[in-house]
Design an enzyme around this catalytic site. Structure first.
Site, PDB file in Angstrom:
ATOM      1  CB  THR A 136     -31.557 -19.556 -12.474  1.00  0.00           C
ATOM      2  OG1 THR A 136     -32.425 -19.997 -13.458  1.00  0.00           O
ATOM      3  CG2 THR A 136     -30.920 -20.782 -11.671  1.00  0.00           C
ATOM      4  NE  ARG A 174     -36.600 -25.507 -20.177  1.00  0.00           N
ATOM      5  CZ  ARG A 174     -35.929 -24.650 -19.429  1.00  0.00           C
ATOM      6  NH1 ARG A 174     -36.445 -24.132 -18.253  1.00  0.00           N
ATOM      7  NH2 ARG A 174     -34.572 -24.309 -19.995  1.00  0.00           N
ATOM      8  N   GLY A 218     -35.815 -27.326 -16.772  1.00  0.00           N
ATOM      9  CA  GLY A 218     -34.227 -26.968 -17.068  1.00  0.00           C
ATOM     10  C   GLY A 218     -33.283 -27.758 -16.550  1.00  0.00           C
ATOM     11  CG  ASP A 219     -29.414 -25.909 -15.820  1.00  0.00           C
ATOM     12  OD1 ASP A 219     -30.512 -25.147 -16.155  1.00  0.00           O
ATOM     13  OD2 ASP A 219     -28.304 -25.390 -15.321  1.00  0.00           O
ATOM     14  CB  THR A 236     -27.787 -19.272 -13.889  1.00  0.00           C
ATOM     15  OG1 THR A 236     -28.886 -18.550 -14.441  1.00  0.00           O
ATOM     16  CG2 THR A 236     -26.526 -18.447 -13.804  1.00  0.00           C
ATOM     17  N   GLY A 237     -28.284 -20.456 -16.859  1.00  0.00           N
ATOM     18  CA  GLY A 237     -28.320 -20.183 -18.063  1.00  0.00           C
ATOM     19  C   GLY A 237     -29.291 -21.120 -19.107  1.00  0.00           C
ATOM     20  N   GLY A 275     -30.752 -23.900 -20.035  1.00  0.00           N
ATOM     21  CA  GLY A 275     -30.901 -25.161 -19.499  1.00  0.00           C
ATOM     22  C   GLY A 275     -30.561 -26.382 -20.118  1.00  0.00           C
TER      23      GLY A 275
END
Lengths: 132, 169
Positions: A1, A29, A31-32, A52-53, A55
């Site tokens: 990310t 899927r 993520g955030d 970032t991480g 999500g």
């Protein structure tokens, strides 16, 4: 990310985030990163955030909007808000990092992982690039 | 009239032991290139919105980072990309999820924002919107790199389902 946040010379802020997600993801899927308010948010009344991480945890904590809301509603400094929300993510079991700026041009990051690829530059000449 | 730009290229298990000197050097060079691109916009009196788009576009094209070229791959070995952009001035926002043919997903997110009808588009519909808006397209081999395919195979060989520990960024 990857991501960026900026405050321009007129005091306006913006945020952008882009990602491939996680290796081996399946079943569509997401993520955030593309979720406004989770991985990306910007509001001149408070600040701009790119995350970032892990999500799923950033989505559940509403990270980017939560940081901005804390600043807007309580007047909390950006760094305090960012650290508090990242601690909330950790409490849920997630980890990662955020970069944050505000209409005053603050340069803030907060992360709970071993490292975060990050950089910042200001009109005042400050420039930092770091990994660990 | 102070301006500020910050960038990130992902968080995770980076340690001096895990990263090779080349990875360390390439990552720092990419971050500096993104700072150069975004700060050039701001120093010229440009907008925060243009600055973040310019910085992210550089990182998307840099294979050291998990986005665009060099993105992490799905279980089936494809690049499914997500991006978002938001303007603090009026809180307009654009985002795309699960796209696979636009060279710079951040530009597609911005096109969604500028179009104004929606905030979030996904999958084949978003790819179609990109074609309608004339954005630069890229073939799968632009996004899918051998080292990412090797990481996917390593994950499968370990019996992993997906990279929950973010070992691969």
């Amino acid at each position: 990310t990857v991501g960026a946040v900026a405050c321009d010379a007129h005091g306006h802020v913006a945020a952008a985030t882009s990602t491939g997600g996680v290796t081996g993801k399946r079943w569509g899927r997401i993520g955030d990163s593309p979720l406004i308010g989770a991985g990306t948010y910007a509001d001149d009344r408070s600040g701009a955030v790119s995350a970032t991480g892990s999500g799923e945890f950033f989505i559940r904590a509403g990270v980017a909007h939560e940081i901005c809301a804390r600043v807007r509603l309580t007047g909390e400094p950006l760094q305090v808000a960012a650290d508090a929300v990242m601690a909330d993510v950790a409490e849920l079991g997630g980890s990662g990092g955020v970069i944050v700026t505000g209409p005053e041009g603050d340069a803030v990051w907060s992360f709970t992982t071993l490292g975060m690829n990050r950089g910042r530059v200001t009109s005042g000449g400050e420039r930092t690039v770091a990994i660990y | 009239n102070r301006w500020t730009l910050l960038v990130h290229g992902g968080a995770g298990m980076m340690t001096r032991e895990r990263l090779t000197p080349e990875q360390d050097k390439g990552t720092r060079a990419g971050l500096n290139a993104a700072l150069d691109a975004g700060s050039a916009v701001l120093a010229a009196g440009g907008t925060a919105l243009d600055a973040v788009a310019a910085a992210v576009r550089v990182l998307e094209d840099d294979s050291h980072f998990n986005s665009g070229r060099g993105a992490a791959l799905t279980w089936d070995g494809a690049a499914e990309l997500d991006a978002a952009i938001m303007n603090g001035r009026d809180r307009r926002a654009g985002a795309v999820a699960g796209v696979g043919a636009t060279r710079n997903p951040v530009d597609l997110a911005r096109a969604v924002m500028e179009d104004g009808a929606h905030v979030l588009l996904s999958g084949a519909g978003a790819d179609d919107f990109s074609l309608h808006r004339g954005l630069a397209q890229a073939a799968a081999d632009w996004f899918v790199l051998p080292e990412r395919a090797a990481q996917l195979e390593e994950l499968k060989a370990r019996g992993g389902t997906f990279d929950v520990e973010m070992k691969y960024g």
